[in-house]
Structure formats: C-alpha cells, structure tokens
Design an enzyme around this catalytic site. Sequence first.
Site, PDB file in Angstrom:
ATOM      1  N   HIS A 192      33.917 -19.022 -18.437  1.00 46.03           N
ATOM      2  CA  HIS A 192      34.496 -18.549 -19.276  1.00 46.03           C
ATOM      3  C   HIS A 192      36.106 -17.591 -18.452  1.00 46.03           C
ATOM      4  O   HIS A 192      36.823 -17.912 -19.199  1.00 46.03           O
ATOM      5  CB  HIS A 192      33.512 -17.038 -20.429  1.00 46.03           C
ATOM      6  CG  HIS A 192      32.911 -17.196 -21.379  1.00 46.03           C
ATOM      7  ND1 HIS A 192      31.625 -17.424 -21.145  1.00 46.03           N
ATOM      8  CD2 HIS A 192      32.809 -18.076 -22.486  1.00 46.03           C
ATOM      9  CE1 HIS A 192      30.851 -18.151 -21.575  1.00 46.03           C
ATOM     10  NE2 HIS A 192      31.886 -18.545 -22.698  1.00 46.03           N
ATOM     11  N   GLU A 435      24.345 -25.190 -28.969  1.00 42.72           N
ATOM     12  CA  GLU A 435      24.371 -25.155 -28.133  1.00 42.72           C
ATOM     13  C   GLU A 435      23.361 -25.643 -26.761  1.00 42.72           C
ATOM     14  O   GLU A 435      23.537 -24.977 -25.669  1.00 42.72           O
ATOM     15  CB  GLU A 435      25.314 -23.912 -27.990  1.00 42.72           C
ATOM     16  CG  GLU A 435      26.042 -22.953 -28.457  1.00 42.72           C
ATOM     17  CD  GLU A 435      27.314 -22.016 -28.096  1.00 42.72           C
ATOM     18  OE1 GLU A 435      27.914 -21.961 -27.161  1.00 42.72           O
ATOM     19  OE2 GLU A 435      27.053 -20.947 -28.774  1.00 42.72           O
ATOM     20  N   ASN A 458      30.081 -26.522 -23.509  1.00 43.21           N
ATOM     21  CA  ASN A 458      30.056 -26.102 -22.422  1.00 43.21           C
ATOM     22  C   ASN A 458      28.789 -25.473 -22.546  1.00 43.21           C
ATOM     23  O   ASN A 458      28.358 -25.844 -21.617  1.00 43.21           O
ATOM     24  CB  ASN A 458      30.755 -25.400 -23.035  1.00 43.21           C
ATOM     25  CG  ASN A 458      32.818 -25.424 -23.229  1.00 43.21           C
ATOM     26  OD1 ASN A 458      33.109 -25.983 -22.873  1.00 43.21           O
ATOM     27  ND2 ASN A 458      33.307 -24.110 -24.133  1.00 43.21           N
ATOM     28  N   ARG A 469      27.160 -23.546 -15.517  1.00 50.74           N
ATOM     29  CA  ARG A 469      28.999 -23.730 -15.845  1.00 50.74           C
ATOM     30  C   ARG A 469      30.050 -23.404 -15.195  1.00 50.74           C
ATOM     31  O   ARG A 469      30.953 -23.575 -14.989  1.00 50.74           O
ATOM     32  CB  ARG A 469      29.276 -23.560 -17.110  1.00 50.74           C
ATOM     33  CG  ARG A 469      29.229 -22.191 -18.284  1.00 50.74           C
ATOM     34  CD  ARG A 469      28.993 -22.008 -19.642  1.00 50.74           C
ATOM     35  NE  ARG A 469      30.248 -22.269 -19.844  1.00 50.74           N
ATOM     36  CZ  ARG A 469      30.160 -21.728 -21.752  1.00 50.74           C
ATOM     37  NH1 ARG A 469      29.408 -21.987 -22.139  1.00 50.74           N
ATOM     38  NH2 ARG A 469      31.411 -21.191 -21.302  1.00 50.74           N
ATOM     39  N   CYS A 506      34.069 -27.822 -30.915  1.00 51.22           N
ATOM     40  CA  CYS A 506      34.434 -26.831 -30.016  1.00 51.22           C
ATOM     41  C   CYS A 506      34.655 -26.919 -28.349  1.00 51.22           C
ATOM     42  O   CYS A 506      35.001 -25.902 -28.468  1.00 51.22           O
ATOM     43  CB  CYS A 506      34.544 -25.495 -30.723  1.00 51.22           C
ATOM     44  SG  CYS A 506      33.261 -24.747 -30.749  1.00 51.22           S
TER      45      CYS A 506
HETATM   46  C1  PEP Z   1      30.862 -23.866 -25.720  1.00 58.19           C
HETATM   47  O1  PEP Z   1      29.527 -23.172 -25.652  1.00 58.19           O
HETATM   48  O2  PEP Z   1      31.186 -24.570 -25.855  1.00 58.19           O
HETATM   49  C2  PEP Z   1      31.647 -23.020 -26.835  1.00 58.19           C
HETATM   50  C3  PEP Z   1      32.205 -23.353 -27.546  1.00 58.19           C
HETATM   51  O3  PEP Z   1      31.595 -21.938 -26.491  1.00 58.19           O
HETATM   52  P1  PEP Z   1      31.599 -20.432 -25.425  1.00 58.19           P
HETATM   53  O4  PEP Z   1      32.143 -21.211 -24.481  1.00 58.19           O
HETATM   54  O5  PEP Z   1      32.586 -19.666 -25.557  1.00 58.19           O
HETATM   55  O6  PEP Z   1      30.257 -20.491 -24.639  1.00 58.19           O
HETATM   56 MG    MG Z   2      28.661 -21.650 -25.498  1.00 56.32          MG
END
Ligand code: PEP
Ligand code: MG
Length: 589
Positions: A192, A435, A458, A469, A506
């Site tokens: 993040h 997710e 992500n 990640r 997204c």
């Molecule tokens: C994702 O996990 O792809 C997402 C858009 O949410 P975040 O990156 O805020 O966990």
């Molecule tokens: Mg996410």
Amino acid sequence: MTIKLTGIGVSPGVAIGEALILDTGGVHIPRSYVDAEAVEREWRRLREAISSLSEEIAHDRDEVARQLGDRYAAIFEAHRQMLEDAKLLEELESCIRRERHSAEYAVSVVFGRYIELFKQLKSSLLAERAHDIADLEHRLLSRLVGRDPRRPLQLKKPVLILAHNLTPSETANLDTRYVLGFVTEIGGPSSHTAIVAEALEIPAVVGAGRFLDRVSPGDTVIIDGTRGEVIIRPDDSTLGHFRSLAERFRHRAIRLRGLRCREALTLDGTRIFVMGNIEFPHEVDHCLREGADGIGLYRTEFLYLSRDTEPDEEQHFEVYRLLAEKMAGRPVIIRTFDLGADKLSYLREGNSEEKNPFLGLRSIRLSLRYVPMFCRQLRAIVRASAYGDIRVMFPLVTTLTELRHAKMILRDVMEDLAERGIPFNRHMPVGMMVEVPATVMLIDYFLEEADFISIGTNDLIQYTLAVDRSNRDVVSLYNASDPAVLRLIAATIQAANRAGKPVGLCGQMSANPLYTMLLIGLGLRQFSVPPLAIPEIKKIICSVSVPQCEEVARRAMTLETAQSIDMYLRGELAKVLPDRDLEESEVAS
Ligand code: PEP
Ligand code: MG
C-alpha cells in the site's frame, strides 16, 4: 564515493535532490542551521541529552551487575565511556559552535563519521562496535527529537526521503510540496506504500536493500522510479544525464496527455470504461482532467490513516458528497474502510501483534468487528447517495455470511435514515471486491447477492500464489501473469458477464499496458486505474479491436508459465504500439 542501488520502481519519474534520512524509529535529521544566539541553547540541549542518556546507561549497568554479575555490566560501562569521550564531545561542540548546526544534526554528522570509521576496520570485532555507536546515536536522537514516529516532518525545502520503511499512513502524510521522492530499504511492488506513492505522483523506489548506513543527511541522491534505480552521491556526468532524463520524462507525460481520447472505444466500436482509483479526495480533479469515466475505487481508509482519531459521520459525509458532486452523475464507487494488515491505525494499536497480518483482522472482518464505526461510515455513504451516482463496495469479502452480514447492517442504516426522513438513493448499488480465491470458487453465489463486483488483483495475486505483496524477498514470485491468477480472473469475468452483473478490475494490473488487450479479450469492459495511467490505457484501447484482443487472450491462456505469458504479451503490445518501446527506451536510455 558514488553508490548505485537497484530496487523496485513503484512510482515513475526521476527526482534529484538532497537526502533526508528517516531511521527505523521515525527520527528525522534534517540538515539545519541555528542563529548565533541559539548556539548556547543547542549545546546545552545536547549536554542534557547526553547526561540523561549516560544516567540511563549507568542505571542499566548497575541492574545488570546485580542480576548477572560485573562481567556483563562492563559492556554498559564501555558504552557510557564512549558517550562521554572527551574527543567526541569536542567534535560535537565544534559542530554546533563553529558550523552552527542544530544539536540533532551535529549528532548525526559526528556519530555518522565514527560509524563509518569503525565499519572500515579490518577486525570484525571492532567493526561490530559500529552498531553500538549507531545505537547510542539513535538513543540520543530520540531524546532530542522525541520518539513519536507519527510526528509530522516540518520541512522547509525540497528533499528526497530515504528510510528503512514507510508505512502507508506515513507515506500519505508526506508533504509533496517538499518531498520530491523516496526510497525504502524494504517493501514490495504492490504494497500500500507503493500505491500511495503513485497517488502522490512522486518517483519512488522500494525494496532497495540495506543502504542507510552508507548515506549521510544532505547527500545528493537520484531516484529513478521508472527503472527502480537509486544513485547516491552521483558524479557530475551522471547528474547531467539524469537531469535531461527528468526533462524528457516530463515531456513524455505531456505528449501522452495530448493523446488521450474522450471516450475509450475499440477500433470496432466497443465502449470500454476507464475509471480512476483514488486514495485522497483531491485526486478527483486529476481524474476529471484525464477524462475518467468515474471513480472505480475510492480507498477510504486513508481518511482514517491521516489522523489520530476516527473521522465522524459529518466529516465522512462532506468528502463523499463533494466527490459525488464533482463527478456530476458519473459513478463513484466508495469502498468501505480496508484497514488492517499494512494499513494499521489507532484502531489496532493494542492489537498489532498479529503473526500474519494479511491473513488476520483486516478489511471487512474489521468492519464487522467494529460495527458502530462501520455504521458511521455507511450512514455518510448512504446520505451522499442523494447527491450523485454513489455506489458502495465491501473489500476482501471471503464468505457469503460476511456479505450478508454487511448488507444487513447497511439495510439497518438505510431504515434508520428513512425513518428520520433523510434523503438517499434507495437503489444505491452494493458491490464487493473479489480478492480471494475462495470467493472466485463461489462467484456464482456472490453474483446473486451483489449488484456489481470489482476484481482486486493486488490481493488476489498474493492470496493465490501465497506471496506477501509487500515483501521484497519474494517479489519475483508475485506475478499477475501467472496462469493460475489469470484463470481466476477469467472465471470471475465470465461468471459476471453470464449473470449480467457489472465487473471491473481495480488492482494495479489494470494500469499495466501489458494486460489491456488480454483483459478486454477475457471480457472485461471496466478498468479502474490511478489517474496518471488513464491516458495510456485509453490509448491502447483505441488502438485495438475486440476480436484481436480475444485472440490474444485465447493464445495467452494456453501458455503454461508466467514468463512465457509475459513474453507473449510484450510482443503483442509492441505490435499495437510500436512507438511505446521506442518511448520507453528513450526514457530509459
Ligand atoms: C486490490 O487488492 O487489488 C485492491 C485494489 O485493493 P488494495 O490494493 O487497496 O488492497
Ligand atoms: Mg485489496
């Protein structure tokens, strides 16, 4: 001596400037000068800090002597003597009196010199002493500047931040009037922190490995966030090269902006929606400038992370209403707070000892645990729905029970608002993120109960491949091209299209031009990307046809490894945008 580092470029562009080092405890040491009349005060502050630290060490020495014996206490006495060493004190005093530096800066310069000296000694035993000196430096600085790592940086001139790590909230609080870019020793490509760096639009490199012990505050640093390179103390010709690179990078961005089209239509006339991902409300203006079709993801947790107390309902509401009004009828997908894991807040302070925070109490799990707080946010979202096309989305939904529970709370909120006669859109769409592989396995059931879905790659990648990640040590395993990940994405898109429910993507993957054709070919019609990426993604869409993309997807899905898929997609992209490679190498050369 020049030092070159290679890390992971997470936010493109080139930044050149003076280093400001944040150590692991968040203590910052700006190069600062004091007026002539403040010199006495600085020296007194430093003397007091040294004697209080010396007393603390003496106390530790006596405690250890009592419990373990004199032999073990000797090391503490050695530290105390080091701290009170006459030569060291002389150098510190001179740094303050002659150079007019602040007490903090004098400590960082003088101790830094000794640390370097000890490190170069042949004897490993003596070289180890460098750690002791670094520890003393840290403790002294903590006394001088205070220990609170959330203390905001008071910057007065442009700097590049060099840190062991920056949390997403620390990153979100960087003042981009002065912070031109940053480098961290740890961190992964989809952390993040990386996402926030992109939102701030400052060049950033994470996971550069250990380097902080080799730089000094004030060193000249180059950060190339496009290629993940960092150069410390560059020579003049390197500096000249990167200055012209920075210039070319600016021109390239302007050129791309000029190429953006108003509506993204494929060559055969299929409309593809390109929405914006935002972390901060002001980014909505950037989305509008880039011609976004809406906000596909508003990460509301940053409303919580940039403050010490929870925002109240009115504060939430004001932000959401503003977004709705500014987007003037275009959809705004507000994701309820996705706190936890690497996005900690005051909420979790007493509970931050999770062994596997990404598998712990985060996202919707946290919302369902702190229901009154969840309700405060939901009330504000529902109220804002009277002002535009607001849609609500729940993150990290893993079970149907979670989705039902969240929807039930939302229903209660709506009923209460209706009873009070407060206007809102009774048909506000309620969606969820996909997710977790478990969610994909049951996607047909979820699609019966959600109005729309959005794929969060992500997290989907990390949970599918068992790769953190945010961990640089496993970065090579974190790959959106992995066939297992692609099958999960394909299955989700197909299920949504079958059910006639809108599906978006997204995660960061949707902003990577490598995947645009593949995703269209798999049936995706809604991308949500950081505003900076909108023009390029639109440009690709306008250069391809749906049958062409379907063929790309068909071929890619027959390949067995991430590497072969990567290579294939690179080739296909080069065919569609031959100039892109040229531009890339121009920027990189
Ligand atoms: C994702 O996990 O792809 C997402 C858009 O949410 P975040 O990156 O805020 O966990
Ligand atoms: Mg996410």
